[in-house]
Design a protein around this motif. Structure first.
Motif, PDB file in Angstrom:
ATOM      1  N   GLY A   1       1.536   4.967   8.627  1.00  0.00           N
ATOM      2  CA  GLY A   1       2.632   4.656   9.546  1.00  0.00           C
ATOM      3  C   GLY A   1       2.224   4.774  10.995  1.00  0.00           C
ATOM      4  O   GLY A   1       2.612   3.959  11.836  1.00  0.00           O
ATOM      5  N   GLU A   2       1.434   5.807  11.301  1.00  0.00           N
ATOM      6  CA  GLU A   2       0.954   5.997  12.677  1.00  0.00           C
ATOM      7  C   GLU A   2       0.130   4.793  13.139  1.00  0.00           C
ATOM      8  O   GLU A   2       0.274   4.328  14.266  1.00  0.00           O
ATOM      9  CB  GLU A   2       0.109   7.270  12.793  1.00  0.00           C
ATOM     10  CG  GLU A   2       0.896   8.552  12.723  1.00  0.00           C
ATOM     11  CD  GLU A   2       1.657   8.864  13.997  1.00  0.00           C
ATOM     12  OE1 GLU A   2       1.447   8.212  15.042  1.00  0.00           O
ATOM     13  OE2 GLU A   2       2.506   9.771  13.935  1.00  0.00           O
ATOM     14  N   SER A   3      -0.742   4.290  12.266  1.00  0.00           N
ATOM     15  CA  SER A   3      -1.575   3.146  12.657  1.00  0.00           C
ATOM     16  C   SER A   3      -0.720   1.895  12.863  1.00  0.00           C
ATOM     17  O   SER A   3      -1.011   1.073  13.728  1.00  0.00           O
ATOM     18  CB  SER A   3      -2.676   2.885  11.633  1.00  0.00           C
ATOM     19  OG  SER A   3      -2.144   2.435  10.408  1.00  0.00           O
TER      20      SER A   3
ATOM     21  N   GLY B   1       0.826  -1.199   0.000  1.00  0.00           N
ATOM     22  CA  GLY B   1       0.000   0.000   0.000  1.00  0.00           C
ATOM     23  C   GLY B   1       0.853   1.238   0.000  1.00  0.00           C
ATOM     24  O   GLY B   1       1.941   1.247  -0.553  1.00  0.00           O
ATOM     25  N   PRO B   2       0.382   2.265   0.669  1.00  0.00           N
ATOM     26  CA  PRO B   2       1.115   3.525   0.683  1.00  0.00           C
ATOM     27  C   PRO B   2       2.394   3.433   1.508  1.00  0.00           C
ATOM     28  O   PRO B   2       2.544   2.540   2.345  1.00  0.00           O
ATOM     29  CB  PRO B   2       0.124   4.491   1.353  1.00  0.00           C
ATOM     30  CG  PRO B   2      -0.708   3.611   2.232  1.00  0.00           C
ATOM     31  CD  PRO B   2      -0.826   2.305   1.490  1.00  0.00           C
ATOM     32  N   ALA B   3       3.272   4.373   1.233  1.00  0.00           N
ATOM     33  CA  ALA B   3       4.471   4.484   2.060  1.00  0.00           C
ATOM     34  C   ALA B   3       4.042   4.795   3.491  1.00  0.00           C
ATOM     35  O   ALA B   3       2.959   5.323   3.727  1.00  0.00           O
ATOM     36  CB  ALA B   3       5.371   5.590   1.520  1.00  0.00           C
ATOM     37  N   LEU B   4       4.875   4.464   4.427  1.00  0.00           N
ATOM     38  CA  LEU B   4       4.560   4.665   5.841  1.00  0.00           C
ATOM     39  C   LEU B   4       5.084   5.994   6.373  1.00  0.00           C
ATOM     40  O   LEU B   4       4.727   6.404   7.471  1.00  0.00           O
ATOM     41  CB  LEU B   4       5.129   3.508   6.660  1.00  0.00           C
ATOM     42  CG  LEU B   4       4.617   2.123   6.234  1.00  0.00           C
ATOM     43  CD1 LEU B   4       5.364   1.033   6.990  1.00  0.00           C
ATOM     44  CD2 LEU B   4       3.126   2.009   6.428  1.00  0.00           C
TER      45      LEU B   4
ATOM     46  N   VAL C   1       2.579   1.897  13.789  1.00  0.00           N
ATOM     47  CA  VAL C   1       3.470   2.043  14.947  1.00  0.00           C
ATOM     48  C   VAL C   1       2.735   1.667  16.231  1.00  0.00           C
ATOM     49  O   VAL C   1       3.344   1.087  17.147  1.00  0.00           O
ATOM     50  CB  VAL C   1       4.092   3.459  15.001  1.00  0.00           C
ATOM     51  CG1 VAL C   1       3.274   4.440  15.792  1.00  0.00           C
ATOM     52  CG2 VAL C   1       5.491   3.423  15.564  1.00  0.00           C
ATOM     53  N   GLU C   2       1.461   1.936  16.292  1.00  0.00           N
ATOM     54  CA  GLU C   2       0.682   1.546  17.483  1.00  0.00           C
ATOM     55  C   GLU C   2       0.640   0.027  17.625  1.00  0.00           C
ATOM     56  O   GLU C   2       0.738  -0.501  18.731  1.00  0.00           O
ATOM     57  CB  GLU C   2      -0.731   2.108  17.389  1.00  0.00           C
ATOM     58  CG  GLU C   2      -0.778   3.616  17.490  1.00  0.00           C
ATOM     59  CD  GLU C   2      -2.165   4.175  17.201  1.00  0.00           C
ATOM     60  OE1 GLU C   2      -3.137   3.419  17.206  1.00  0.00           O
ATOM     61  OE2 GLU C   2      -2.244   5.393  16.975  1.00  0.00           O
ATOM     62  N   ALA C   3       0.516  -0.678  16.514  1.00  0.00           N
ATOM     63  CA  ALA C   3       0.473  -2.143  16.542  1.00  0.00           C
ATOM     64  C   ALA C   3       1.846  -2.742  16.815  1.00  0.00           C
ATOM     65  O   ALA C   3       1.956  -3.793  17.444  1.00  0.00           O
ATOM     66  CB  ALA C   3      -0.077  -2.679  15.229  1.00  0.00           C
ATOM     67  N   ALA C   4       2.890  -2.064  16.310  1.00  0.00           N
ATOM     68  CA  ALA C   4       4.244  -2.592  16.465  1.00  0.00           C
ATOM     69  C   ALA C   4       4.716  -2.428  17.886  1.00  0.00           C
ATOM     70  O   ALA C   4       5.493  -3.177  18.393  1.00  0.00           O
ATOM     71  CB  ALA C   4       5.192  -1.888  15.505  1.00  0.00           C
TER      72      ALA C   4
END
Length: 76
Positions: free
Chosen positions: A69-71, A52-55, A73-76
């Motif tokens: 990317g924000e979504s 998909g899109p770049a993070l 980073v929360e999962a990571a």
């Protein structure tokens, strides 16, 4: 929500988080003891694995997480 068809490489997740935290490939590389080209390659592969899109938004002053990317980073 971002999904990936293949399992995540945890070293790539670590690179992603370091770039998110430090805001540049160079600073992330210093923090992880890796070269800037290695960080760039790993980050590009990590982003491509999502199809998909770049993070990150690439800005003159460095990299900044975008909404995707924000979504993640929360999962990571």
């Amino acid at each position: 929500m971002i999904s990936t068809a293949s399992p995540l490489n945890w070293d790539d997740v670590r690179v992603f988080l370091a770039v998110a935290r430090h805001g540049s490939l160079r600073a992330a590389g210093r923090a992880l003891g890796l070269s800037q080209p290695t960080i760039g390659r790993r980050l590009a592969g990590f982003e491509a694995s999502f199809g998909g899109p770049a993070l990150f938004d690439r800005l003159p002053e460095g990299l900044r997480l975008n909404a995707a990317g924000e979504s993640l980073v929360e999962a990571a």
